[in-house]
Design a protein around this motif. Structure first.
Motif, PDB file in Angstrom:
ATOM      1  N   LEU A  92      52.246  95.658  90.540  1.00 60.80           N
ATOM      2  CA  LEU A  92      52.072  95.635  89.088  1.00 60.80           C
ATOM      3  C   LEU A  92      52.031  94.199  88.570  1.00 60.80           C
ATOM      4  CD1 LEU A  92      51.948  97.173  86.400  1.00 60.80           C
ATOM      5  CD2 LEU A  92      54.454  97.165  86.363  1.00 60.80           C
ATOM      6  N   LEU A  93      52.946  93.368  89.072  1.00 63.63           N
ATOM      7  CA  LEU A  93      52.991  91.963  88.651  1.00 63.63           C
ATOM      8  C   LEU A  93      51.744  91.205  89.092  1.00 63.63           C
ATOM      9  CD1 LEU A  93      56.732  91.299  89.520  1.00 63.63           C
ATOM     10  CD2 LEU A  93      55.741  91.101  87.227  1.00 63.63           C
ATOM     11  N   ALA A  94      51.323  91.449  90.333  1.00 63.30           N
ATOM     12  CA  ALA A  94      50.135  90.783  90.843  1.00 63.30           C
ATOM     13  C   ALA A  94      48.897  91.195  90.048  1.00 63.30           C
ATOM     14  CB  ALA A  94      49.952  91.102  92.321  1.00 63.30           C
ATOM     15  N   GLY A  95      48.835  92.476  89.692  1.00 64.27           N
ATOM     16  CA  GLY A  95      47.719  92.961  88.887  1.00 64.27           C
ATOM     17  C   GLY A  95      47.699  92.317  87.509  1.00 64.27           C
ATOM     18  N   SER A  96      48.887  92.159  86.915  1.00 64.00           N
ATOM     19  CA  SER A  96      48.983  91.512  85.605  1.00 64.00           C
ATOM     20  C   SER A  96      48.538  90.058  85.686  1.00 64.00           C
ATOM     21  CB  SER A  96      50.418  91.585  85.085  1.00 64.00           C
ATOM     22  OG  SER A  96      50.828  92.922  84.909  1.00 64.00           O
ATOM     23  N   ALA A  97      48.947  89.386  86.766  1.00 62.72           N
ATOM     24  CA  ALA A  97      48.561  87.982  86.951  1.00 62.72           C
ATOM     25  C   ALA A  97      47.053  87.858  87.113  1.00 62.72           C
ATOM     26  CB  ALA A  97      49.275  87.399  88.172  1.00 62.72           C
ATOM     27  N   ALA A  98      46.458  88.779  87.887  1.00 57.48           N
ATOM     28  CA  ALA A  98      45.008  88.733  88.112  1.00 57.48           C
ATOM     29  C   ALA A  98      44.249  88.973  86.814  1.00 57.48           C
ATOM     30  CB  ALA A  98      44.615  89.769  89.164  1.00 57.48           C
ATOM     31  N   ALA A  99      44.725  89.920  86.021  1.00 57.88           N
ATOM     32  CA  ALA A  99      44.070  90.213  84.743  1.00 57.88           C
ATOM     33  C   ALA A  99      44.172  89.019  83.801  1.00 57.88           C
ATOM     34  CB  ALA A  99      44.708  91.449  84.106  1.00 57.88           C
ATOM     35  N   LEU A 100      45.327  88.370  83.823  1.00 57.64           N
ATOM     36  CA  LEU A 100      45.525  87.212  82.961  1.00 57.64           C
ATOM     37  C   LEU A 100      44.646  86.046  83.406  1.00 57.64           C
ATOM     38  CD1 LEU A 100      46.985  86.019  80.569  1.00 57.64           C
ATOM     39  CD2 LEU A 100      48.936  85.521  82.047  1.00 57.64           C
ATOM     40  N   ARG A 101      44.539  85.857  84.719  1.00 58.43           N
ATOM     41  CA  ARG A 101      43.668  84.797  85.228  1.00 58.43           C
ATOM     42  C   ARG A 101      42.227  85.023  84.785  1.00 58.43           C
ATOM     43  NH1 ARG A 101      45.433  81.057  88.644  1.00 58.43           N
ATOM     44  NH2 ARG A 101      47.401  81.400  89.753  1.00 58.43           N
ATOM     45  N   LYS A 102      41.801  86.274  84.868  1.00 55.24           N
ATOM     46  CA  LYS A 102      40.435  86.598  84.459  1.00 55.24           C
ATOM     47  C   LYS A 102      40.244  86.324  82.980  1.00 55.24           C
ATOM     48  CE  LYS A 102      36.979  90.285  84.693  1.00 55.24           C
ATOM     49  NZ  LYS A 102      36.729  91.688  85.134  1.00 55.24           N
ATOM     50  N   ALA A 103      41.229  86.710  82.183  1.00 56.23           N
ATOM     51  CA  ALA A 103      41.139  86.484  80.733  1.00 56.23           C
ATOM     52  C   ALA A 103      41.089  85.000  80.396  1.00 56.23           C
ATOM     53  CB  ALA A 103      42.325  87.146  80.034  1.00 56.23           C
ATOM     54  N   LEU A 104      41.785  84.219  81.176  1.00 64.71           N
ATOM     55  CA  LEU A 104      41.828  82.778  80.932  1.00 64.71           C
ATOM     56  C   LEU A 104      40.710  82.040  81.673  1.00 64.71           C
ATOM     57  CD1 LEU A 104      45.675  82.251  81.307  1.00 64.71           C
ATOM     58  CD2 LEU A 104      44.373  82.154  79.184  1.00 64.71           C
ATOM     59  N   ALA A 105      39.868  82.814  82.382  1.00 64.48           N
ATOM     60  CA  ALA A 105      38.759  82.228  83.155  1.00 64.48           C
ATOM     61  C   ALA A 105      39.258  81.205  84.160  1.00 64.48           C
ATOM     62  CB  ALA A 105      37.728  81.598  82.222  1.00 64.48           C
ATOM     63  N   MET A 106      40.370  81.552  84.822  1.00 64.93           N
ATOM     64  CA  MET A 106      40.940  80.666  85.839  1.00 64.93           C
ATOM     65  C   MET A 106      40.548  81.149  87.220  1.00 64.93           C
ATOM     66  SD  MET A 106      44.777  80.161  84.324  1.00 64.93           S
ATOM     67  CE  MET A 106      45.298  79.142  85.677  1.00 64.93           C
ATOM     68  N   SER A 107      40.380  80.221  88.138  1.00 66.13           N
ATOM     69  CA  SER A 107      40.083  80.591  89.516  1.00 66.13           C
ATOM     70  C   SER A 107      41.366  80.972  90.232  1.00 66.13           C
ATOM     71  CB  SER A 107      39.418  79.416  90.246  1.00 66.13           C
ATOM     72  OG  SER A 107      40.284  78.314  90.285  1.00 66.13           O
ATOM     73  N   LEU A 108      41.254  81.768  91.268  1.00 63.81           N
ATOM     74  CA  LEU A 108      42.413  82.141  92.069  1.00 63.81           C
ATOM     75  C   LEU A 108      42.919  80.921  92.819  1.00 63.81           C
ATOM     76  CD1 LEU A 108      41.203  85.537  93.494  1.00 63.81           C
ATOM     77  CD2 LEU A 108      43.048  85.212  91.871  1.00 63.81           C
ATOM     78  N   PRO A 109      44.229  80.830  93.075  1.00 62.57           N
ATOM     79  CA  PRO A 109      44.762  79.689  93.796  1.00 62.57           C
ATOM     80  C   PRO A 109      44.280  79.680  95.233  1.00 62.57           C
ATOM     81  CG  PRO A 109      46.437  81.369  93.603  1.00 62.57           C
ATOM     82  CD  PRO A 109      45.261  81.838  92.780  1.00 62.57           C
ATOM     83  N   ASP A 110      44.265  78.470  95.845  1.00 62.37           N
ATOM     84  CA  ASP A 110      43.850  78.357  97.248  1.00 62.37           C
ATOM     85  C   ASP A 110      44.870  79.053  98.140  1.00 62.37           C
ATOM     86  OD1 ASP A 110      41.659  76.923  96.502  1.00 62.37           O
ATOM     87  OD2 ASP A 110      42.692  74.972  96.671  1.00 62.37           O
TER      88      ASP A 110
END
Length: 217
Positions: free
Chosen positions: A199-217
């Motif tokens: 659930l937390l990882a999903g929230s982080a991924a959704a937030l990254r997408k909303a902020l147009a951030m790339s996934l960490p290396d």
């Protein structure tokens, strides 16, 4: 900026020269032009020495320390940060002292000394608390969490990450939230809570997408 710098040096406007020199050096560093940036940081230190203003010199030394750290010159970076901290203290800048302590803690952690890193982060945290500097508190909680995480103390790490998350949220620093959520998710996995972690990882991924951030290396 190069042309402005030349003009200011001819006019002997030392304060303006220092500002432009630091801006130019930071721009070069951010572009990955480390070899071009370093002489500018070093010149900024010399200009700040001419001013005979502890705070200006402290900032210049701190910038140079951050740069040489990127070039893996850890001992030099540590000496520069220590001198910078002394000058911040002379100028009565507790926030500057706190950040210097935090930078020294970063160096200790990168050199494989978690106990020293923890001690320095704790000192930085105390300084930030004394002046209620919440961005510094948020960063320190996150750094202390990482030290605990590295040592396998996932309970302490989770508590510290949660503290940093609350502060980043309150400050409106949304770009720091995905990392905090992902870190808490990793702690949840270590605790045997896969559903919460997902659930937390999903929230982080959704937030990254909303902020147009790339996934960490």
């Amino acid at each position: 900026l190069h042309e402005s710098l030349d003009i200011l040096e001819e006019l002997q406007d030392t304060h303006a020269t220092l500002r432009v020199m630091n801006s130019l050096a930071l721009s070069k560093r951010d572009l990955g032009e480390y070899d071009a940036a370093r002489p500018l940081f070093e010149r900024a230190v010399k200009v700040a020495q001419v001013l005979d203003e502890p705070l200006a010199l402290a900032v210049a030394l701190s910038n140079l320390a951050d740069h040489v750290k990127l070039q893996c010159e850890y001992e030099l970076a540590l000496r520069l940060h220590a001198e910078s901290m002394r000058l911040f203290a002379t100028a009565g800048d507790r926030i500057g002292v706190a950040w210097s302590l935090s930078h020294q803690a970063d160096l200790a952690r990168e050199q494989g000394d978690p106990e020293q890193a923890r001690r320095l982060y704790d000192r930085a945290l105390a300084e930030f608390r004394a002046v209620d500097h919440r961005p510094g508190l948020a960063a320190c909680f996150s750094d202390l969490a990482a030290v605990a995480d590295d040592g396998g103390d996932y309970v302490a790490a989770q508590c510290l990450y949660e503290e940093s998350l609350k502060l980043f949220w309150g400050l409106g620093q949304k770009r720091n939230l995905p990392h905090a959520l992902e870190s808490i998710a990793c702690c949840a996995v270590a605790h045997g809570e896969p559903e919460r972690a997902l659930l937390l990882a999903g929230s982080a991924a959704a937030l990254r997408k909303a902020l147009a951030m790339s996934l960490p290396d």
